[in-house]
Design an enzyme around this catalytic site. Sequence first.
Site, PDB file in Angstrom:
ATOM      1  N   SER A   1      45.612 -26.218   1.423  1.00  0.00           N
ATOM      2  CA  SER A   1      44.835 -25.328   2.297  1.00  0.00           C
ATOM      3  C   SER A   1      45.557 -24.014   2.560  1.00  0.00           C
ATOM      4  O   SER A   1      44.947 -23.046   3.024  1.00  0.00           O
ATOM      5  CB  SER A   1      44.534 -26.021   3.627  1.00  0.00           C
ATOM      6  OG  SER A   1      45.727 -26.318   4.341  1.00  0.00           O
ATOM      7  N   HIS A   2      46.865 -23.970   2.261  1.00  0.00           N
ATOM      8  CA  HIS A   2      47.631 -22.734   2.440  1.00  0.00           C
ATOM      9  C   HIS A   2      48.264 -22.256   1.128  1.00  0.00           C
ATOM     10  O   HIS A   2      49.115 -21.369   1.140  1.00  0.00           O
ATOM     11  CB  HIS A   2      48.724 -22.936   3.486  1.00  0.00           C
ATOM     12  CG  HIS A   2      48.184 -23.076   4.877  1.00  0.00           C
ATOM     13  ND1 HIS A   2      47.654 -24.258   5.333  1.00  0.00           N
ATOM     14  CD2 HIS A   2      48.061 -22.188   5.885  1.00  0.00           C
ATOM     15  CE1 HIS A   2      47.244 -24.086   6.593  1.00  0.00           C
ATOM     16  NE2 HIS A   2      47.483 -22.846   6.942  1.00  0.00           N
TER      17      HIS A   2
ATOM     18  N   ALA B   1      51.117 -21.026   5.552  1.00  0.00           N
ATOM     19  CA  ALA B   1      51.775 -22.179   6.156  1.00  0.00           C
ATOM     20  C   ALA B   1      52.955 -21.695   6.995  1.00  0.00           C
ATOM     21  O   ALA B   1      53.611 -20.704   6.668  1.00  0.00           O
ATOM     22  CB  ALA B   1      52.251 -23.131   5.063  1.00  0.00           C
ATOM     23  N   LEU B   2      53.225 -22.410   8.092  1.00  0.00           N
ATOM     24  CA  LEU B   2      54.294 -21.987   8.997  1.00  0.00           C
ATOM     25  C   LEU B   2      55.621 -22.673   8.695  1.00  0.00           C
ATOM     26  O   LEU B   2      56.680 -22.132   8.981  1.00  0.00           O
ATOM     27  CB  LEU B   2      53.859 -22.276  10.441  1.00  0.00           C
ATOM     28  CG  LEU B   2      54.676 -21.671  11.579  1.00  0.00           C
ATOM     29  CD1 LEU B   2      54.813 -20.158  11.429  1.00  0.00           C
ATOM     30  CD2 LEU B   2      54.041 -22.016  12.928  1.00  0.00           C
TER      31      LEU B   2
ATOM     32  N   HIS C   1      42.164 -24.753  10.134  1.00  0.00           N
ATOM     33  CA  HIS C   1      40.968 -24.026   9.716  1.00  0.00           C
ATOM     34  C   HIS C   1      40.791 -24.090   8.198  1.00  0.00           C
ATOM     35  O   HIS C   1      39.668 -24.241   7.686  1.00  0.00           O
ATOM     36  CB  HIS C   1      41.064 -22.577  10.187  1.00  0.00           C
ATOM     37  CG  HIS C   1      39.762 -21.859  10.247  1.00  0.00           C
ATOM     38  ND1 HIS C   1      39.318 -21.034   9.242  1.00  0.00           N
ATOM     39  CD2 HIS C   1      38.791 -21.842  11.191  1.00  0.00           C
ATOM     40  CE1 HIS C   1      38.143 -20.532   9.569  1.00  0.00           C
ATOM     41  NE2 HIS C   1      37.790 -21.006  10.745  1.00  0.00           N
TER      42      HIS C   1
ATOM     43  N   ASP D   1      41.684 -26.463   6.184  1.00  0.00           N
ATOM     44  CA  ASP D   1      41.209 -27.786   5.772  1.00  0.00           C
ATOM     45  C   ASP D   1      39.707 -27.924   6.014  1.00  0.00           C
ATOM     46  O   ASP D   1      39.010 -28.609   5.253  1.00  0.00           O
ATOM     47  CB  ASP D   1      41.974 -28.876   6.516  1.00  0.00           C
ATOM     48  CG  ASP D   1      43.404 -29.022   6.022  1.00  0.00           C
ATOM     49  OD1 ASP D   1      43.636 -28.801   4.824  1.00  0.00           O
ATOM     50  OD2 ASP D   1      44.286 -29.350   6.830  1.00  0.00           O
TER      51      ASP D   1
ATOM     52  N   GLU E   1      57.491 -35.692   5.024  1.00  0.00           N
ATOM     53  CA  GLU E   1      57.981 -36.468   3.882  1.00  0.00           C
ATOM     54  C   GLU E   1      57.080 -36.324   2.658  1.00  0.00           C
ATOM     55  O   GLU E   1      57.554 -36.253   1.529  1.00  0.00           O
ATOM     56  CB  GLU E   1      58.098 -37.940   4.273  1.00  0.00           C
ATOM     57  CG  GLU E   1      58.722 -38.812   3.201  1.00  0.00           C
ATOM     58  CD  GLU E   1      58.908 -40.247   3.659  1.00  0.00           C
ATOM     59  OE1 GLU E   1      58.929 -41.135   2.792  1.00  0.00           O
ATOM     60  OE2 GLU E   1      59.013 -40.475   4.886  1.00  0.00           O
TER      61      GLU E   1
END
Length: 342
Positions: free
Chosen positions: A52-53, A128-129, A191, A193, A312
Amino acid sequence: MPARPDTAVAQIQFADLQALLQRVFVRHGTSEAVARALAFNCASAQRDGAHSHGVFRIPGYVSTLASGWVDGQAVPEVTDVASAFVRVDAKGGFAQPALAAARELLLEKARSAGIAVLAIHNSHHFAALWPDVEPFADEGLVALSVVNSMTCVVPHGARRPLFGTNPIAFAAPCAGSDPIVFDMATSAMAHGDVQIAARKGEQLPYGIGVDSEGQPTRDPQKILEGGALLPFGEHKGSALSMMVELLAAALTGGNFSWEFDWSQHPGAKTPWTGQLIIVIDPSKAEGNQFAVRSRQLVDQMQAVGVSRMPGERRFREREASAREGVSLTAQELEQLQALAQG
């Protein structure tokens, strides 16, 4: 029958994907420095299975750059505010280049004072963070970051959306293993996803979002078209989302999730907000014991039945990508190649 191009899988080496994405960004208006930062983040997400990112975001980047909403050539301005505080004006550009510009000063302060804060404002974050915090854990540090986004989440007990998905990311070293890393939206689902579910025609569980009338819905398209997401855990996620607004916007000088208007920039996708990063040097408290203590906690979690630690799955995906290449659909790879050529 040959596989359809939107389902056929293509494998590409991480470095090659990063280089391809960098060409896409430069072709569509960013500087080389900005392209490097964005390409690394996007390629890392794709490599680690956070689709998603990953390359899913590229059309949004391209349309945003074309709209004039974000400055792809921005040069961040770093200010040394205090012994443990760094401030960066991203100048209307992306947050990752702002972090890159301040990283060495932030590390120096964290090592010296034991803790340091980086406040980024006037910035766009569309990625992504966790890639922002994981590298600090690789250096033996603990890192926490928050970023707010555009209004799309209804606070618990409210009638209309106000907050963004407002993620929180955390990373810490762990002896004998990969770092402990998590990256979670304070909304019930990220959002991106929801967008992927809409694209696939999938239904969502109840509790994720509401439609334009404020009624619960399982249809991701109704959430995206006039509806809104809900916070996870009702009042608990809502409280955390409020905290992110305060830390990422009020403290940094960035916009709250509702304080910007992109209506004059058709195609704009990136929220214009702020980001806060806190970096801690645990050696100041526990010497070299922190990573060992982290290992002890992980061992106990596994002993009581935790089968998968946060982050993981991403590390497993990363190992598979190193062996087999990063997976894309053939359609995605063709689209990237076309965007790179222009």
